[in-house]
Design a protein around this motif. Structure first.
Motif, PDB file in Angstrom:
ATOM      1  N   SER A 145     -77.794  29.333 -27.864  1.00 12.42           N
ATOM      2  CA  SER A 145     -76.358  29.533 -27.602  1.00 12.42           C
ATOM      3  C   SER A 145     -75.538  29.548 -28.877  1.00 12.42           C
ATOM      4  N   LYS A 146     -75.692  28.504 -29.693  1.00  9.71           N
ATOM      5  CA  LYS A 146     -74.880  28.399 -30.909  1.00  9.71           C
ATOM      6  C   LYS A 146     -75.570  29.082 -32.084  1.00  9.71           C
ATOM      7  N   GLY A 156     -81.102  27.739 -21.737  1.00 11.41           N
ATOM      8  CA  GLY A 156     -80.313  27.127 -22.803  1.00 11.41           C
ATOM      9  C   GLY A 156     -80.768  25.697 -23.072  1.00 11.41           C
ATOM     10  N   GLY A 157     -79.963  24.999 -23.889  1.00  9.91           N
ATOM     11  CA  GLY A 157     -80.234  23.584 -24.139  1.00  9.91           C
ATOM     12  C   GLY A 157     -80.033  22.770 -22.865  1.00  9.91           C
ATOM     13  N   THR A 158     -79.120  23.216 -22.022  1.00  5.37           N
ATOM     14  CA  THR A 158     -78.862  22.498 -20.763  1.00  5.37           C
ATOM     15  C   THR A 158     -80.138  22.409 -19.927  1.00  5.37           C
ATOM     16  N   ARG A 177     -78.162  32.402 -21.976  1.00  9.00           N
ATOM     17  CA  ARG A 177     -78.802  31.227 -21.368  1.00  9.00           C
ATOM     18  C   ARG A 177     -80.273  31.061 -21.738  1.00  9.00           C
ATOM     19  N   ILE A 203     -82.529  19.888 -21.429  1.00 10.80           N
ATOM     20  CA  ILE A 203     -82.130  18.499 -21.150  1.00 10.80           C
ATOM     21  C   ILE A 203     -82.448  18.176 -19.690  1.00 10.80           C
ATOM     22  N   ASN A 237     -78.060  13.233 -29.835  1.00  9.79           N
ATOM     23  CA  ASN A 237     -77.562  14.564 -30.211  1.00  9.79           C
ATOM     24  C   ASN A 237     -77.151  14.506 -31.688  1.00  9.79           C
ATOM     25  N   ALA A 247     -78.563  21.149 -30.361  1.00  7.02           N
ATOM     26  CA  ALA A 247     -77.803  22.347 -29.963  1.00  7.02           C
ATOM     27  C   ALA A 247     -76.994  22.958 -31.114  1.00  7.02           C
ATOM     28  N   TYR A 248     -76.458  22.107 -32.002  1.00  9.47           N
ATOM     29  CA  TYR A 248     -75.533  22.606 -33.034  1.00  9.47           C
ATOM     30  C   TYR A 248     -76.142  22.585 -34.442  1.00  9.47           C
ATOM     31  N   SER A 293     -81.663  25.499 -28.562  1.00  8.85           N
ATOM     32  CA  SER A 293     -80.781  26.414 -27.839  1.00  8.85           C
ATOM     33  C   SER A 293     -80.445  27.634 -28.689  1.00  8.85           C
ATOM     34  N   ASP A 344     -81.362  16.316 -29.198  1.00 11.07           N
ATOM     35  CA  ASP A 344     -80.601  17.506 -28.788  1.00 11.07           C
ATOM     36  C   ASP A 344     -80.026  18.147 -30.051  1.00 11.07           C
ATOM     37  N   TRP A 385     -71.795  14.328 -24.976  1.00 11.18           N
ATOM     38  CA  TRP A 385     -71.518  15.493 -24.128  1.00 11.18           C
ATOM     39  C   TRP A 385     -71.547  15.031 -22.667  1.00 11.18           C
ATOM     40  N   TYR A 410     -74.519  15.218 -19.864  1.00 12.97           N
ATOM     41  CA  TYR A 410     -75.700  14.345 -19.731  1.00 12.97           C
ATOM     42  C   TYR A 410     -75.594  13.532 -18.441  1.00 12.97           C
ATOM     43  N   ASN A 439     -71.816  16.617 -30.697  1.00 14.40           N
ATOM     44  CA  ASN A 439     -70.660  16.917 -29.854  1.00 14.40           C
ATOM     45  C   ASN A 439     -70.268  15.625 -29.147  1.00 14.40           C
TER      46      ASN A 439
HETATM   47  C1  LIG Z   1     -74.382  18.448 -27.014  1.00 15.68           C
HETATM   48  C2  LIG Z   1     -74.784  19.675 -26.299  1.00 15.68           C
HETATM   49  N1  LIG Z   1     -76.054  19.842 -25.998  1.00 15.68           N
HETATM   50  C3  LIG Z   1     -76.495  20.927 -25.355  1.00 15.68           C
HETATM   51  C4  LIG Z   1     -75.626  21.923 -24.997  1.00 15.68           C
HETATM   52  C5  LIG Z   1     -76.226  23.063 -24.236  1.00 15.68           C
HETATM   53  O1  LIG Z   1     -75.750  24.289 -24.465  1.00 15.68           O
HETATM   54  P1  LIG Z   1     -76.516  25.558 -23.860  1.00 15.68           P
HETATM   55  O2  LIG Z   1     -77.000  25.177 -22.507  1.00 15.68           O
HETATM   56  O3  LIG Z   1     -75.511  26.625 -23.855  1.00 15.68           O
HETATM   57  O4  LIG Z   1     -77.667  25.806 -24.782  1.00 15.68           O
HETATM   58  C6  LIG Z   1     -74.271  21.817 -25.292  1.00 15.68           C
HETATM   59  C7  LIG Z   1     -73.307  22.851 -24.900  1.00 15.68           C
HETATM   60  O5  LIG Z   1     -72.141  22.778 -25.004  1.00 15.68           O
HETATM   61  C8  LIG Z   1     -73.834  20.649 -25.968  1.00 15.68           C
HETATM   62  O6  LIG Z   1     -72.557  20.469 -26.284  1.00 15.68           O
END
Ligand SMILES: Cc1ncc(COP(=O)(O)O)c(C=O)c1O
Length: 416
Positions: free
Chosen positions: A259-260, A108-110, A268, A113, A185, A225-226, A257, A223, A134, A137, A190
Motif C-alpha cells: 500500500s505505502k 494488504g498489511g491488514t 490490496r 495482521i 509497528n 507497513a510504513y 504491505s 508491522d 493503529w 488492531y 502509526n
Molecule cells: C499501522 C498500520 N499497519 C497496517 C496497515 C495496513 O494497510 P494496508 O492493509 O493498506 O496494507 C495500516 C494502514 O493504514 C497501518 O496504519
C-alpha cells in the motif's frame, strides 16, 4: 417486532472510525470555505503538493505495460510462487538469517495482521500492542474473538520506548496465558512516527527470550507497513538482523504491505512472512495460513503480485522504484521537519517523531483540541491520547503556523 437478524456475536458491531469522521468534517469545511483556506491533515496516504494522490512512476509504467490476463487471472491460494519468492527476498535479504522462512500473500498489511491474530492468538486471550497504535488492531482482535491489551509505548517523559512497561505486560499476560501474540509497528509507527532504536530492539529481544520459558510461546508480529517512509533502506531495515538467535518457541512474523511502499493502496496486496529455527513451525505456518486464505479471500489480486515480481526480478526496475520511494519519502520528510521545528520553537510537546506519515501531539482532550483547531480551518484526527497530524497528505505551504495554532488550541481547550 424482530429488529435484529445478526448472529449474537455480531450484534452491535458498528464501526466508528475517527479518521473518516474527521475527514468528513473537513470536506464540509472545504465546501463552505474553499480548498485553499482549509488544511486537511486527516488523510493517511501520500498526496503531492497539488493535493493529488501520489503515484510512483515505475509502478505506473509497469502496470500500463502488463497484459490484460495478468490482471484478470486467478492467483495461487497462498500467493504466486514468484511473488512469494520476491517478498521473501525483499524481507529476508535484510535478515542475515539461516533458519527457515516462508510467506503467504494477503489483502494488504491488514490481511497479514488478520491472519496473525486469527492463527497465533487463542480465542479469548489477549493480544499485546502499544497504547498509541493503529485502531484497526482492536477491531481485528474483536472480530476474531480475541482481546487486546496495551503497554505504554513511551516512558513518562515521552522520550523513549517504555521497556519496563513492555516487559511487565508480557510477564503479566504470560502468567494467565500459555501463548502471547505481540504486535509492534515499527519503524515509522502509526500514529507517532516512532521507530525502535537498535538498543531498544536488543531489549525487546532479550525480554522475548527471557519470557518464552519452556511451556510459554511468544509470537512477535512486526508491522512494517510504513518502513520505506522511515529512512533509507540500509537504516530502516537494519533491525532485521536482530532475530537470528531466537529460540523455537518465539516465532517472528512480518506484515508486509504494497500500500505505502508502492503507493498502491487500493490494490490490496501484501504478505504475512514468518521465520523460525524450527522447520515444522514454518510448515505449519504455510498450512494454517493457506487454509485462512482459502476461507477469507481465496486468493489475492494477481496484477499487483505480477507487478511486485517484475520489479523485483529486474535490477533496473528495483533501482527505479527505490528512487520513487526516496522522492516521496523526502517530500513527506520536508513537511514533517517544518512541523517539528516549529513545535520545538513554540514549545508544543510532541511524541518522538523519527520518520513516516504521521506526527502525534499528546493532549488531554483531543476532541476539544481538534474542535478548537477547526476555528482555524485546520483538520487533524483526534485519537485517544492525542492528535494525529498527517504530514503525508498536507502540502508544505500549509504547514507553517499549524504547530503554533495547535499549542494555542491545547491551552484554550484546557480551560473549557
Ligand atoms: C499501522 C498500520 N499497519 C497496517 C496497515 C495496513 O494497510 P494496508 O492493509 O493498506 O496494507 C495500516 C494502514 O493504514 C497501518 O496504519
Amino acid at each position: 417486532m424482530i429488529n435484529t437478524m445478526a448472529a449474537s456475536h455480531a450484534v452491535n458491531r458498528t464501526l466508528y472510525d475517527p479518521i473518516f469522521a474527521a475527514n468528513s468534517a473537513c470536506k464540509a469545511a472545504i465546501l463552505e470555505h474553499g480548498k485553499d483556506k482549509v488544511t486537511n491533515a486527516t488523510i493517511g496516504v501520500v498526496l503531492n503538493e497539488d493535493g493529488k494522490l501520489s503515484v510512483m512512476p515505475t509502478v505506473e509504467k509497469i502496470f500500463r505495460s502488463m497484459k490484460m490476463t495478468e490482471f484478470t487471472a486467478y492467483a495461487a491460494l497462498s500467493g504466486n510462487a514468484d511473488f512469494i519468492d520476491a517478498v521473501k527476498n525483499i524481507i529476508f535479504s535484510h535478515a542475515n538469517y539461516d533458519g527457515y522462512f516462508s510467506a503467504v500473500a494477503t489483502a494488504g498489511g491488514t490481511g497479514a495482521i488478520h491472519h496473525a491474530v486469527a492463527n497465533y492468538a487463542e480465542r479469548g486471550d489477549a493480544v499485546l500492542t502499544s497504547d498509541w497504535c493503529w485502531g484497526n488492531y482492536k477491531i481485528i482482535c474483536a472480530e476474531t474473538g480475541k482481546r487486546i491489551e496495551y503497554f505504554k509505548l513511551f516512558n513518562d517523559e515521552l522520550t523513549a520506548f517504555n521497556v519496563k512497561d513492555f516487559a511487565d505486560k508480557v510477564e503479566n499476560l504470560l502468567t494467565t496465558q500459555n501463548s502471547l501474540l505481540i504486535i509492534l509497528n515499527t519503524p515509522a509507527h502509526n500514529p507517532t512516527g516512532y521507530a525502535l532504536s537498535s538498543d531498544e530492539w536488543d531489549n525487546v529481544i532479550e525480554i522475548l527470550k527471557a519470557k518464552a520459558t519452556k511451556d510459554k510461546k511468544i509470537t512477535l508480529l512486526v508491522d512494517i507497513a510504513y518502513i520505506d517512509f522511515a529512512a533509507e533502506k540500509s537504516v530502516a531495515w537494519s533491525f532485521f538482523d536482530k532475530f537470528g538467535d531466537l529460540p523455537a518457541n518465539v516465532l517472528t512474523l512480518v506484515s508486509f504491505s504494497m500500500s505505502k511502499s508502492y503507493a498502491l493502496y487500493g490494490q490490496r496486496t501484501g504478505a504475512l512472512a514468518a521465520f523460525s529455527p524450527n522447520q515444522h513451525v514454518i510448515k505449519e505456518f504455510d498450512d494454517t495460513n493457506k487454509y485462512s486464505c482459502r476461507a477469507i479471500w481465496s486468493n489475492i489480486n494477481n496484477g499487483a503480485q505480477v507487478l511486485c515480481t517484475k520489479i523485483f526480478q529486474d535490477k533496473n526496475f528495483t533501482a527505479e522504484l527505490e528512487q520513487d520511494q526516496t522522492k516521496l519519502r523526502n517530500m513527506v520528510k520536508r513537511r514533517a521537519e517544518v512541523f517539528v521545528d516549529e513545535a520545538k520553537n513554540c514549545g508544543l510537546k510532541i511524541v518522538p517523531y523519527k520518520g513516516g506519515f504521521f506526527i502525534a501531539v499528546p493532549a488531554e482532550n483531543p476532541v476539544a483540541v481538534c474542535n478548537e483547531l477547526h476555528k482555524d480551518l485546520i483538520y487533524a484526527v483526534p485519537l485517544q491520547y492525542g492528535i494525529r497530524f498527517a504530514a503525508c497528505s498536507t502540502p508544505l505551504e500549509k504547514i507553517p503556523g499549524v504547530a503554533t495554532k495547535m499549542k494555542r488550541a491545547i491551552e484554550v481547550s484546557k480551560n473549557v
